[in-house]
Write a protein that holds these residues in place. Sequence first.
Motif, PDB file in Angstrom:
ATOM      1  N   GLN A 180       0.833  -1.203   0.000  1.00 50.92           N
ATOM      2  CA  GLN A 180       0.000   0.000   0.000  1.00 50.92           C
ATOM      3  C   GLN A 180       0.862   1.246   0.000  1.00 50.92           C
ATOM      4  OE1 GLN A 180      -2.369   0.529   3.502  1.00 50.92           O
ATOM      5  NE2 GLN A 180      -0.844  -0.367   4.849  1.00 50.92           N
ATOM      6  N   LEU A 217      -4.318   4.679   0.863  1.00 55.71           N
ATOM      7  CA  LEU A 217      -5.160   5.246  -0.195  1.00 55.71           C
ATOM      8  C   LEU A 217      -5.102   4.411  -1.472  1.00 55.71           C
ATOM      9  CD1 LEU A 217      -4.518   9.097   0.173  1.00 55.71           C
ATOM     10  CD2 LEU A 217      -6.582   7.813   0.803  1.00 55.71           C
ATOM     11  N   GLN A 242      -3.933   0.488  -2.732  1.00 59.42           N
ATOM     12  CA  GLN A 242      -3.522  -0.855  -2.324  1.00 59.42           C
ATOM     13  C   GLN A 242      -3.388  -1.728  -3.558  1.00 59.42           C
ATOM     14  OE1 GLN A 242      -6.456  -2.243   0.466  1.00 59.42           O
ATOM     15  NE2 GLN A 242      -5.908  -0.728   1.999  1.00 59.42           N
ATOM     16  N   VAL A 290      -6.642  -1.206  -5.752  1.00 55.73           N
ATOM     17  CA  VAL A 290      -7.757  -0.488  -5.148  1.00 55.73           C
ATOM     18  C   VAL A 290      -7.305   0.938  -4.873  1.00 55.73           C
ATOM     19  CG1 VAL A 290      -9.336  -0.373  -3.186  1.00 55.73           C
ATOM     20  CG2 VAL A 290      -8.641  -2.604  -4.091  1.00 55.73           C
ATOM     21  N   ILE A 291      -8.085   1.899  -5.376  1.00 56.11           N
ATOM     22  CA  ILE A 291      -7.758   3.314  -5.201  1.00 56.11           C
ATOM     23  C   ILE A 291      -8.907   3.976  -4.448  1.00 56.11           C
ATOM     24  CG2 ILE A 291      -7.252   5.497  -6.355  1.00 56.11           C
ATOM     25  CD1 ILE A 291      -6.222   3.809  -8.742  1.00 56.11           C
ATOM     26  N   ASP A 292      -8.601   4.514  -3.283  1.00 56.88           N
ATOM     27  CA  ASP A 292      -9.594   5.243  -2.502  1.00 56.88           C
ATOM     28  C   ASP A 292      -9.959   6.514  -3.266  1.00 56.88           C
ATOM     29  OD1 ASP A 292     -10.661   7.191  -0.555  1.00 56.88           O
ATOM     30  OD2 ASP A 292     -10.122   5.675   0.943  1.00 56.88           O
ATOM     31  N   PRO A 293     -11.240   6.829  -3.368  1.00 54.82           N
ATOM     32  CA  PRO A 293     -11.646   8.049  -4.097  1.00 54.82           C
ATOM     33  C   PRO A 293     -10.970   9.319  -3.576  1.00 54.82           C
ATOM     34  CG  PRO A 293     -13.563   6.687  -3.641  1.00 54.82           C
ATOM     35  CD  PRO A 293     -12.396   6.064  -2.924  1.00 54.82           C
ATOM     36  N   LYS A 294     -10.567   9.335  -2.308  1.00 51.61           N
ATOM     37  CA  LYS A 294      -9.887  10.514  -1.762  1.00 51.61           C
ATOM     38  C   LYS A 294      -8.537  10.756  -2.440  1.00 51.61           C
ATOM     39  CE  LYS A 294     -11.031   8.910   2.458  1.00 51.61           C
ATOM     40  NZ  LYS A 294     -10.828   8.587   3.839  1.00 51.61           N
ATOM     41  N   ALA A 295      -7.991   9.707  -3.068  1.00 53.82           N
ATOM     42  CA  ALA A 295      -6.687   9.843  -3.725  1.00 53.82           C
ATOM     43  C   ALA A 295      -6.815  10.415  -5.131  1.00 53.82           C
ATOM     44  CB  ALA A 295      -5.996   8.482  -3.790  1.00 53.82           C
TER      45      ALA A 295
END
Length: 114
Positions: free
Chosen positions: A39, A44, A46, A59-64
Amino acid sequence: MIPGGGQPNMQQLLQQAQKMQQDLAAAQEELARAEVQGQAGGGLVQATVTGAGELRALVIDPKAVDPEDTETLADLVVAAVQAATENAQALQQEKLGPLAQGLGGGSGIPGLPF
């Protein structure tokens, strides 16, 4: 003293080599099924790769996601994949290292990553 006039028992050597080959194949198969993660950015981004180093998931967190700053997102993706790959290499060393040492230390053996 080796029985038989100093010659190694070829049948025994062949059996040992065959067992090591089977153990190596089993370890490589296990690595292909195993998954490890890496990660970046505090989670943010992974990445999941197999023990053999194949990228399986990202996996990309929308905050990123900032449309004005795609370079940072790209850096996070690269860092997460690198971290996952390093974890896969550590798993390879753990699984294949002892087998490679049984084959003479692992250096110069085709197909082994170390």
